[in-house]
Design a protein around this motif. Structure first.
Motif, mmCIF file in Angstrom:
data_model
loop_
_atom_site.group_PDB
_atom_site.id
_atom_site.type_symbol
_atom_site.label_atom_id
_atom_site.label_comp_id
_atom_site.label_asym_id
_atom_site.label_seq_id
_atom_site.Cartn_x
_atom_site.Cartn_y
_atom_site.Cartn_z
ATOM 1 N N TRP A 89 83.612 34.664 32.781
ATOM 2 C CA TRP A 89 84.077 34.490 34.166
ATOM 3 C C TRP A 89 82.936 34.763 35.146
ATOM 4 O O TRP A 89 83.132 35.252 36.249
ATOM 5 C CB TRP A 89 85.297 35.348 34.462
ATOM 6 N N GLY A 90 81.716 34.406 34.716
ATOM 7 C CA GLY A 90 80.564 34.529 35.595
ATOM 8 C C GLY A 90 79.822 35.834 35.419
ATOM 9 O O GLY A 90 80.116 36.641 34.529
ATOM 10 N N LEU A 91 78.842 36.066 36.306
ATOM 11 C CA LEU A 91 78.021 37.275 36.222
ATOM 12 C C LEU A 91 78.863 38.536 36.312
ATOM 13 O O LEU A 91 78.519 39.575 35.749
ATOM 14 C CB LEU A 91 76.979 37.287 37.341
ATOM 15 N N GLY A 92 79.966 38.457 37.025
ATOM 16 C CA GLY A 92 80.815 39.627 37.218
ATOM 17 C C GLY A 92 81.375 40.187 35.931
ATOM 18 O O GLY A 92 81.898 41.314 35.921
ATOM 19 N N MET A 93 81.319 39.451 34.845
ATOM 20 C CA MET A 93 81.779 39.987 33.565
ATOM 21 C C MET A 93 80.903 41.150 33.118
ATOM 22 O O MET A 93 81.361 42.030 32.384
ATOM 23 C CB MET A 93 81.791 38.881 32.507
ATOM 24 N N LEU A 140 77.831 42.277 35.434
ATOM 25 C CA LEU A 140 77.020 42.864 36.503
ATOM 26 C C LEU A 140 77.852 43.256 37.711
ATOM 27 O O LEU A 140 78.744 42.511 38.145
ATOM 28 C CB LEU A 140 75.938 41.873 36.936
ATOM 29 N N ASP A 141 77.532 44.407 38.271
ATOM 30 C CA ASP A 141 78.182 44.805 39.515
ATOM 31 C C ASP A 141 77.616 43.979 40.676
ATOM 32 O O ASP A 141 76.599 43.307 40.547
ATOM 33 C CB ASP A 141 78.004 46.305 39.769
ATOM 34 N N SER A 142 78.274 44.017 41.795
ATOM 35 C CA SER A 142 77.811 43.373 43.039
ATOM 36 C C SER A 142 77.619 41.868 42.894
ATOM 37 O O SER A 142 76.777 41.271 43.572
ATOM 38 C CB SER A 142 76.485 44.012 43.513
ATOM 39 N N THR A 143 78.390 41.237 42.002
ATOM 40 C CA THR A 143 78.294 39.788 41.803
ATOM 41 C C THR A 143 79.695 39.186 41.788
ATOM 42 O O THR A 143 80.691 39.901 41.712
ATOM 43 C CB THR A 143 77.584 39.442 40.480
ATOM 44 N N VAL A 151 61.441 35.835 38.258
ATOM 45 C CA VAL A 151 62.640 35.823 39.088
ATOM 46 C C VAL A 151 62.303 36.434 40.436
ATOM 47 O O VAL A 151 61.741 37.533 40.513
ATOM 48 C CB VAL A 151 63.779 36.643 38.442
ATOM 49 N N SER A 152 62.629 35.745 41.510
ATOM 50 C CA SER A 152 62.434 36.292 42.846
ATOM 51 C C SER A 152 63.634 37.165 43.198
ATOM 52 O O SER A 152 64.792 36.739 43.073
ATOM 53 C CB SER A 152 62.297 35.161 43.870
ATOM 54 N N THR A 153 63.368 38.389 43.630
ATOM 55 C CA THR A 153 64.470 39.270 44.016
ATOM 56 C C THR A 153 64.782 39.201 45.509
ATOM 57 O O THR A 153 65.727 39.832 45.973
ATOM 58 C CB THR A 153 64.139 40.727 43.627
ATOM 59 N N GLY A 154 64.006 38.422 46.250
ATOM 60 C CA GLY A 154 64.274 38.255 47.671
ATOM 61 C C GLY A 154 65.584 37.519 47.898
ATOM 62 O O GLY A 154 65.807 36.447 47.323
ATOM 63 N N ASN A 155 66.473 38.089 48.681
ATOM 64 C CA ASN A 155 67.793 37.518 48.999
ATOM 65 C C ASN A 155 68.664 37.317 47.761
ATOM 66 O O ASN A 155 69.607 36.516 47.789
ATOM 67 C CB ASN A 155 67.654 36.174 49.737
ATOM 68 N N LEU A 156 68.379 38.014 46.689
ATOM 69 C CA LEU A 156 69.116 37.803 45.447
ATOM 70 C C LEU A 156 70.604 38.111 45.622
ATOM 71 O O LEU A 156 71.470 37.311 45.217
ATOM 72 C CB LEU A 156 68.521 38.662 44.325
ATOM 73 N N ALA A 157 70.910 39.243 46.198
ATOM 74 C CA ALA A 157 72.318 39.620 46.369
ATOM 75 C C ALA A 157 73.066 38.595 47.210
ATOM 76 O O ALA A 157 74.201 38.206 46.884
ATOM 77 C CB ALA A 157 72.408 41.007 47.010
ATOM 78 N N ALA A 158 72.440 38.131 48.277
ATOM 79 C CA ALA A 158 73.081 37.135 49.149
ATOM 80 C C ALA A 158 73.277 35.812 48.427
ATOM 81 O O ALA A 158 74.325 35.153 48.565
ATOM 82 C CB ALA A 158 72.236 36.925 50.413
ATOM 83 N N ASP A 159 72.292 35.406 47.641
ATOM 84 C CA ASP A 159 72.393 34.147 46.906
ATOM 85 C C ASP A 159 73.527 34.190 45.884
ATOM 86 O O ASP A 159 74.217 33.190 45.661
ATOM 87 C CB ASP A 159 71.076 33.837 46.179
ATOM 88 N N LEU A 160 73.712 35.353 45.262
ATOM 89 C CA LEU A 160 74.737 35.482 44.239
ATOM 90 C C LEU A 160 76.132 35.686 44.829
ATOM 91 O O LEU A 160 77.131 35.545 44.115
ATOM 92 C CB LEU A 160 74.401 36.649 43.303
ATOM 93 N N ASN A 161 76.193 36.019 46.090
ATOM 94 C CA ASN A 161 77.483 36.224 46.767
ATOM 95 C C ASN A 161 77.658 35.255 47.932
ATOM 96 O O ASN A 161 78.236 35.602 48.958
ATOM 97 C CB ASN A 161 77.586 37.673 47.253
ATOM 98 N N ARG A 162 77.159 34.044 47.763
ATOM 99 C CA ARG A 162 77.187 33.047 48.831
ATOM 100 C C ARG A 162 78.629 32.666 49.195
ATOM 101 O O ARG A 162 79.517 32.679 48.329
ATOM 102 C CB ARG A 162 76.381 31.820 48.440
ATOM 103 N N PRO A 163 78.866 32.319 50.448
ATOM 104 C CA PRO A 163 80.221 31.988 50.907
ATOM 105 C C PRO A 163 80.891 30.887 50.086
ATOM 106 O O PRO A 163 82.093 30.952 49.831
ATOM 107 C CB PRO A 163 79.994 31.534 52.352
ATOM 108 N N ALA A 164 80.118 29.875 49.654
ATOM 109 C CA ALA A 164 80.701 28.765 48.892
ATOM 110 C C ALA A 164 81.346 29.259 47.601
ATOM 111 O O ALA A 164 82.388 28.744 47.172
ATOM 112 C CB ALA A 164 79.634 27.714 48.587
#
Length: 591
Positions: A135-139, A141-144, A394-407
């Motif tokens: 069911w995605g990264l959330g299976m 990783l936290d914060s995803t 892997v770029s960690t810049g904006n990583l959290a935002a990219d993984l939690n994008r509104p779409a």
């Protein structure tokens, strides 16, 4: 504990030169666009890529000695929630053994991205990074983002939505520097008491499981992510968790061919890149006693490769599981898994020991030179297909935002809206009267729920009640007396556990309380729990209206409220049969 609260040829003519030039320009644009689109559409799949020689693969293979070639078949465990000493120990294994890949488990996205960057610097051939992401990264990783469980997705009738999840999951995995998802689960869960698959399956109908699993797989692979359908030949009808012991699958070859293997056979036809083998003893396919299917050459090579013609990556289930280690200790399991035909040996208890043992087997001719070379090159070809021949950090810049994008969040809500299933009731029974005295009860929780808060906005004359999983019987009886004064009751059944089992962890008095409320003249139940739990709630079918919502998430609670308020129609269908109460495919659509 109780709480109260509210998308004729012009060459046949003679045209002025200017017009000809204009048409020629647009013709060129058309041709260029056509060629570009054609090239994109014809990008070969991983399975197709195995049909021709690959210079990078051949070059890398020739540079490795036998030990390093064997090491490419081993994928070891990695976490980011176990501290520095653990991370350093994994780094030492990677550096010393030059293994083929990693399987990440629990942790955080930024920590994992940093660790992937660190680990990749330790190897000459880039590591292939995998994770269980059913069911995605959330299976893991936290914060995803966590997409709905596969059982919840099983209720959705539009498989284009399932394909879209695959695309979104592929984005997340690739953004994290991972190349393979150990999913989807394509087991047919026809045993309600299954302790290890259950809600991880799309349901108990083999056709639905195959169609949804293929849609999910194709979505991921379309975006360049490798997949691995699991657990071949089918782990859905077992009552033993292979993490703890060896399950027995006692069925006939005909039954296995027509039911358990069906989704995998269809996935192979559809071009799936990988298949994971289950740890099960299957006498109909291999009569060796206590032999897990993972270690069986008649099953891995005989059935999967030869009979079904699968040419992709064959992945063992975790070799550290008790179904294997209880019967084949000290590295024997790793050797047997290798000889059986597995391409990726996942989570060996001791990869260094296993590599040495397998090296002896290869040196003594235990496997043909051609087969050994083909299997190592298959893993290398997977790395090439996913772009690891041009590895980038892997770029960690904006990583959290990219993984939690509104779409992505919007997609989760869209999926939830499409899953909720009406099992009993009509429009009047759903909406009831907003002016009447209303009780909104949430069971299995100690704080007000999203369900309660959303409903209260439309039912001003309402009060909240929370009933814990183990509320004392005396308090429940007192609450029933209070509820007798209310004209209508909305009830949510909530499973707050991370893994929703077939039976709720409620006390007997709480279940009896639910039975009593269901007998109320105007009672609506929304069950945010595993569909199988319906059979453990006697009398719930007597309520005025019943919504099955499959799991407890904020999005599904909002979906249920939208259906109650008649802001949208329920379109979900039951993915499983619940004893004699409700059947696969059942679901009421309102006009």
């Amino acid at each position: 504990m109780l709480k109260t609260m509210p998308p004729k040829s012009f060459l046949n003519y003679i045209w002025p030169m200017r017009v000809l030039k204009m048409r020629y320009k647009w013709f060129l644009v058309f041709v260029i666009n056509f060629v570009s689109l054609g090239a994109f559409a014809q990008k070969e799949s991983y399975i197709q890529s195995l049909n021709h020689k690959n210079h990078w693969v051949d070059s890398v293979f020739k540079k490795m000695n036998r030990r390093k070639k064997i090491a490419q078949l081993f994928f070891i465990r990695a976490n980011t929630d176990k501290g520095q000493a653990y991370e350093d120990s994994v780094a030492k294994v990677i550096s010393d053994e030059q293994i083929g890949g990693l399987v990440f488990f629990q942790g955080g996205p930024v920590r994992q991205a940093n660790l992937i960057n660190r680990y990749q610097k330790l190897v000459k051939v880039p590591l292939m990074i995998t994770m269980d992401g059913e069911w995605g990264l959330g299976m893991r990783l936290d914060s995803t983002i966590s997409y709905p469980f596969q059982m919840t997705l099983g209720a959705i009738q539009d498989n284009k939505l399932i394909y879209k999840i695959g695309q979104f999951v592929a984005y997340d995995f690739k953004r994290m520097g991972m190349q393979m998802n150990l999913g989807p689960d394509m087991d047919v869960n026809n045993n309600p008491d299954n302790p290890v698959i259950n809600y991880r399956s799309f349901g108990d109908n083999k056709y639905s499981v195959a169609a949804k699993g293929i849609a999910y797989m194709q979505g991921m692979q379309s975006e360049g992510l490798l997949t691995s359908a699991k657990h071949f030949p089918g782990h859905g009808d077992t009552n033993v968790d292979s993490h703890l012991d060896l399950p027995l699958l006692p069925f006939s070859r005909e039954r296995l061919d027509t039911l358990e293997e069906y989704p995998f056979r269809e996935a192979i036809k559809a071009g799936i890149s990988g298949i994971m083998i289950a740890h099960m003893n299957i006498p109909a396919l291999d009569t060796t006693k206590k032999l897990p299917s993972t270690l069986s050459r008649p099953i891995v090579t005989g059935v999967l490769k030869d009979s079904l013609g699968f040419k992709g990556l064959i992945v063992s289930d975790a070799m550290e599981m008790k179904a294997v280690t209880n019967y084949f200790p000290e590295g024997e399991a790793d050797v047997r898994a290798f000889l059986a035909g597995n391409d990726i040996i996942e989570l060996s208890e001791n990869s260094g020991r296993a590599i040495k043992l397998i090296r002896k087997v290869v040196r003594k001719g235990g496997i043909s030179k051609q087969e050994f070379e083909a299997r190592v090159k298959k893993v290398l070809a997977a790395k090439y297909w996913t772009g690891l021949n041009h590895y980038q950090e892997v770029s960690t810049g904006n990583l959290a935002a990219d993984l939690n994008r509104p779409a992505a969040k919007e997609l989760v809500q869209q999926l939830s809206d499409a899953a909720v299933t009406l099992l009993k009731g009509d429009a009047n029974a759903l909406q009831m009267n907003p002016l009447l005295k209303t009780a909104i009860i949430s069971i299995g929780v100690t704080q007000p729920t999203v369900f309660q808060q959303e409903l209260a906005r439309w039912y001003p004359n309402s009060a909240f009640f929370q009933v814990g999983k183990n509320t004392p019987e005396s308090e429940l009886k007192a609450l029933l007396t209070v509820l007798a004064q209310y004209d209508q009751i909305f009830v949510s059944i909530n499973d707050t556990r991370a893994r929703p089992a077939s039976k709720l962890d409620y006390s007997i008095p709480v279940k009896q309380f639910i039975t009593a409320i269901a007998a109320h003249q105007n009672s609506l139940f929304s069950v945010f729990a595993n569909a199988y739990t319906l059979s453990t709630l006697p009398g719930i079918e007597k309520c005025s209206a019943l919504l099955e919502c499959y799991q407890m998430t904020d999005e599904l609670q909002r979906s249920a409220v939208k259906i109650i308020l008649r802001q949208m129609n329920p379109i979900g269908r039951m993915p499983v049969t619940v004893k004699a109460l409700f059947y696969t495919g059942e679901g009421i659509r309102l006009q």
